[in-house]
Design an enzyme around this catalytic site. Sequence first.
Site, mmCIF file in Angstrom:
data_model
loop_
_atom_site.group_PDB
_atom_site.id
_atom_site.type_symbol
_atom_site.label_atom_id
_atom_site.label_comp_id
_atom_site.label_asym_id
_atom_site.label_seq_id
_atom_site.Cartn_x
_atom_site.Cartn_y
_atom_site.Cartn_z
ATOM 1 N N LYS A 14 0.831 -1.216 0.000
ATOM 2 C CA LYS A 14 0.000 0.000 0.000
ATOM 3 C C LYS A 14 0.866 1.268 0.000
ATOM 4 O O LYS A 14 0.651 2.170 -0.796
ATOM 5 C CB LYS A 14 -0.818 -0.024 1.305
ATOM 6 C CG LYS A 14 -2.234 0.341 1.183
ATOM 7 C CD LYS A 14 -3.050 0.095 2.457
ATOM 8 C CE LYS A 14 -2.418 -0.370 3.717
ATOM 9 N NZ LYS A 14 -2.392 0.519 4.846
ATOM 10 N N ARG A 89 -10.907 1.819 7.173
ATOM 11 C CA ARG A 89 -10.491 0.453 7.475
ATOM 12 C C ARG A 89 -11.665 -0.409 7.911
ATOM 13 O O ARG A 89 -11.503 -1.592 8.155
ATOM 14 C CB ARG A 89 -9.458 0.471 8.594
ATOM 15 C CG ARG A 89 -8.017 0.295 8.119
ATOM 16 C CD ARG A 89 -7.164 0.211 9.340
ATOM 17 N NE ARG A 89 -5.880 -0.392 9.194
ATOM 18 C CZ ARG A 89 -4.785 0.195 8.752
ATOM 19 N NH1 ARG A 89 -4.845 1.414 8.291
ATOM 20 N NH2 ARG A 89 -3.638 -0.435 8.762
ATOM 21 N N ARG A 128 10.531 -7.570 6.910
ATOM 22 C CA ARG A 128 10.809 -6.209 6.423
ATOM 23 C C ARG A 128 11.805 -5.448 7.309
ATOM 24 O O ARG A 128 11.662 -5.384 8.521
ATOM 25 C CB ARG A 128 9.485 -5.452 6.355
ATOM 26 C CG ARG A 128 9.581 -4.018 5.920
ATOM 27 C CD ARG A 128 8.262 -3.493 5.402
ATOM 28 N NE ARG A 128 7.163 -3.558 6.354
ATOM 29 C CZ ARG A 128 5.900 -3.277 6.054
ATOM 30 N NH1 ARG A 128 5.573 -2.964 4.819
ATOM 31 N NH2 ARG A 128 4.967 -3.335 6.979
ATOM 32 N N ARG A 163 10.100 -2.046 11.759
ATOM 33 C CA ARG A 163 8.975 -1.296 12.314
ATOM 34 C C ARG A 163 8.473 -2.018 13.557
ATOM 35 O O ARG A 163 8.425 -3.248 13.592
ATOM 36 C CB ARG A 163 7.840 -1.250 11.281
ATOM 37 C CG ARG A 163 7.589 0.124 10.731
ATOM 38 C CD ARG A 163 6.645 0.103 9.577
ATOM 39 N NE ARG A 163 5.297 -0.344 9.927
ATOM 40 C CZ ARG A 163 4.250 -0.244 9.119
ATOM 41 N NH1 ARG A 163 4.390 0.273 7.924
ATOM 42 N NH2 ARG A 163 3.061 -0.678 9.470
ATOM 43 N N ARG A 174 -2.979 -7.979 13.029
ATOM 44 C CA ARG A 174 -3.352 -6.982 12.020
ATOM 45 C C ARG A 174 -4.050 -7.645 10.835
ATOM 46 O O ARG A 174 -5.003 -7.110 10.280
ATOM 47 C CB ARG A 174 -2.100 -6.228 11.532
ATOM 48 C CG ARG A 174 -1.513 -5.320 12.595
ATOM 49 C CD ARG A 174 -0.175 -4.775 12.162
ATOM 50 N NE ARG A 174 -0.284 -3.768 11.149
ATOM 51 C CZ ARG A 174 0.631 -3.523 10.217
ATOM 52 N NH1 ARG A 174 1.730 -4.224 10.173
ATOM 53 N NH2 ARG A 174 0.446 -2.569 9.341
HETATM 54 P P1 AMP Z 1 -0.561 1.229 8.538
HETATM 55 O O1 AMP Z 1 0.653 2.094 8.482
HETATM 56 O O2 AMP Z 1 -1.650 1.675 7.575
HETATM 57 O O3 AMP Z 1 -0.259 -0.235 8.410
HETATM 58 O O4 AMP Z 1 -1.199 1.445 10.002
HETATM 59 C C1 AMP Z 1 -0.474 1.143 11.172
HETATM 60 C C2 AMP Z 1 -1.403 1.147 12.373
HETATM 61 O O5 AMP Z 1 -2.004 2.444 12.522
HETATM 62 C C3 AMP Z 1 -2.578 0.178 12.311
HETATM 63 O O6 AMP Z 1 -2.219 -1.130 12.705
HETATM 64 C C4 AMP Z 1 -3.552 0.849 13.285
HETATM 65 O O7 AMP Z 1 -3.154 0.634 14.627
HETATM 66 C C5 AMP Z 1 -3.340 2.328 13.001
HETATM 67 N N1 AMP Z 1 -4.246 2.827 11.935
HETATM 68 C C6 AMP Z 1 -3.912 3.224 10.670
HETATM 69 N N2 AMP Z 1 -4.993 3.620 9.971
HETATM 70 C C7 AMP Z 1 -6.055 3.487 10.809
HETATM 71 C C8 AMP Z 1 -7.458 3.706 10.684
HETATM 72 N N3 AMP Z 1 -7.992 4.105 9.522
HETATM 73 N N4 AMP Z 1 -8.242 3.475 11.767
HETATM 74 C C9 AMP Z 1 -7.719 3.048 12.934
HETATM 75 N N5 AMP Z 1 -6.423 2.779 13.125
HETATM 76 C C10 AMP Z 1 -5.581 2.991 12.075
#
Ligand code: AMP
Length: 217
Positions: A14, A89, A128, A163, A174
């Site tokens: 993404k 999400r 990663r 990360r 996740r």
């Molecule tokens: P990402 O970088 O998109 O993989 O997001 C990392 C983490 O941020 C996720 O595992 C959630 O804890 C939080 N997060 C990101 N986007 C959202 C969202 N739209 N709603 C709630 N939590 C989010």
Amino acid sequence: MKSIIFIAPPAAGKGTQSSMVAKKYNIPHISTGDLLREAAKEKSERGEYISNQMQTGGLVRDDVTTELLIERLQKDDCNNGYILDGFPRNVEQAKIYDDILAKLNKDLGIVILLDLDFDTAMKRSVGRLNCPKCGKIYNSMYDNMKPQVEGICDDCHSILSQRADDTYETFKKRYQTYLDLTIPLLDFYESKGNLYRVDSSKDKDKVFKTIVEILEK
Ligand code: AMP
């Protein structure tokens, strides 16, 4: 340019695809993960709450996430379209997003699913590694993506980092969160006629080419 929403399991590319599309079409890449990571640094109750949720792989509360998003979407650089990476999400957030768009007088645009199975996503996530200095990405689970010396950047010799949420346990949670909450979003957008599906197991340039074809159709 139409706005684009990317929906994907963790580690489906993404972030990478968003950056490539942002560069080609000169539109901002808005990642709620990045907005939240930034807000998690605040020395406040909110910052601490966000940091805890992110580290355990759960979702951050909708009111917290949408507050950050609305602020970002009101900036001028969003006037000619943008890429939304990581939001919505779940179906609840998709409904909130419809309201936000109506208030800001913006169109939904198109929704792209980057589809990836559990095993491939797991290897990409748990293996990663990135270089904090030059940004180069590695993966310890793929021979052709390993650094020459374990844990060290080939280019600038910095120590590679992982990360905080790229552990196996967090990944599993996740991915499960994605199956439970995000997959139902596909029906929501399919019924609006805005959804496109892309096989994200292919290499990143092939995936990008498919995305460009969709955008320019
Ligand atoms: P990402 O970088 O998109 O993989 O997001 C990392 C983490 O941020 C996720 O595992 C959630 O804890 C939080 N997060 C990101 N986007 C959202 C969202 N739209 N709603 C709630 N939590 C989010």
